[in-house]
Design an enzyme around this catalytic site. Sequence first.
Site, mmCIF file in Angstrom:
data_model
loop_
_atom_site.group_PDB
_atom_site.id
_atom_site.type_symbol
_atom_site.label_atom_id
_atom_site.label_comp_id
_atom_site.label_asym_id
_atom_site.label_seq_id
_atom_site.Cartn_x
_atom_site.Cartn_y
_atom_site.Cartn_z
ATOM 1 C CG ASP A 32 -2.082 0.971 1.057
ATOM 2 O OD1 ASP A 32 -2.122 1.681 0.037
ATOM 3 O OD2 ASP A 32 -2.940 1.013 1.952
ATOM 4 C CB ALA A 33 3.556 2.158 -2.207
ATOM 5 C CE LYS A 34 -3.730 5.045 0.046
ATOM 6 N NZ LYS A 34 -3.234 4.061 1.031
ATOM 7 N NE ARG A 35 6.381 5.061 -3.322
ATOM 8 C CZ ARG A 35 6.277 5.111 -2.005
ATOM 9 N NH1 ARG A 35 5.184 5.617 -1.460
ATOM 10 N NH2 ARG A 35 7.256 4.685 -1.238
ATOM 11 C CB THR A 54 -2.182 1.097 -3.599
ATOM 12 O OG1 THR A 54 -1.192 1.595 -2.699
ATOM 13 C CG2 THR A 54 -2.915 -0.075 -2.965
#
Length: 290
Positions: free
Chosen positions: A108-111, A138
Amino acid sequence: MPESASPQQGQQPARESFGSRLAAAMASRGPLCVGIDPHPQLLADWGLNDDAAGLERFSLTVVEAVSSLAAAVKPQVALYERHGSAGMAVLERTLAASAEAGVLSIADAKRGDIGSTMAAYADAWLRDGSSLAADSVTLSPYLGFESLRPALDLAAQYGRGVFVLALTSNTEGKSVQHVGGSESVARRIALAAGVENQRYSGALGSVGLVVGATIGSALDDLGIDLGQVRGAILAPGLGAQGATPADLRATFGAAYPTVLATSSRGILAAGPTVEGLRAATEATLRDLRS
């Protein structure tokens, strides 16, 4: 190639796609993702120090407890980053332990970025041989969905997946995601994900969406048909954030079979014992199946 992405020229032969592997895991284990969120208060509740050693004990205990029960685990990258290089080393070991235990991982890095920077993010989280490689990651599409192209293509090449932020449950998200009404930003992201999943065969493509479990009527309000996406819907918010399995069914309707419900604190609060975590996971799965 069945249930895989077709490789482009110069790429390695395609593997079984992430979407196919996730569909099989959800069918055999149930539609549950357990978040690994080592918040300082949770570490304290478990009697652990807020340091790399506590972080590792917490993370590996969760993997041990839920790896045979959950379809996936989802380490929250920010809670490892706050410990610097020592924390990121723990994340590497957590991802390796998940792979060894046979449970799919979602970083869950939301890069999200453009050009060579996005390519570097993709290389870190999706390339074989990277110490941070997860089964999926993510991504944030708010520099334009096509800015994610390096990650979309690398995920297809290596049999990995992505979950793209579409509709989040935080109040501030509406100021971007809901803009446009029937042609909202969120709807266009969902449509783009559906187009991208045309490269995959099988029940699920490898491009999923993040849609909060507590968004209420937003899907109907914005005219979003998640069935057209043909990807998994990662739905955080089950348990401590207030959503129930009944809420998930009401919110997602016909798309409910593709929903991978995420519970973090609702299960993690049952630690620090493996037995407590397993019991909480099993209870959550029973609720999702009932």
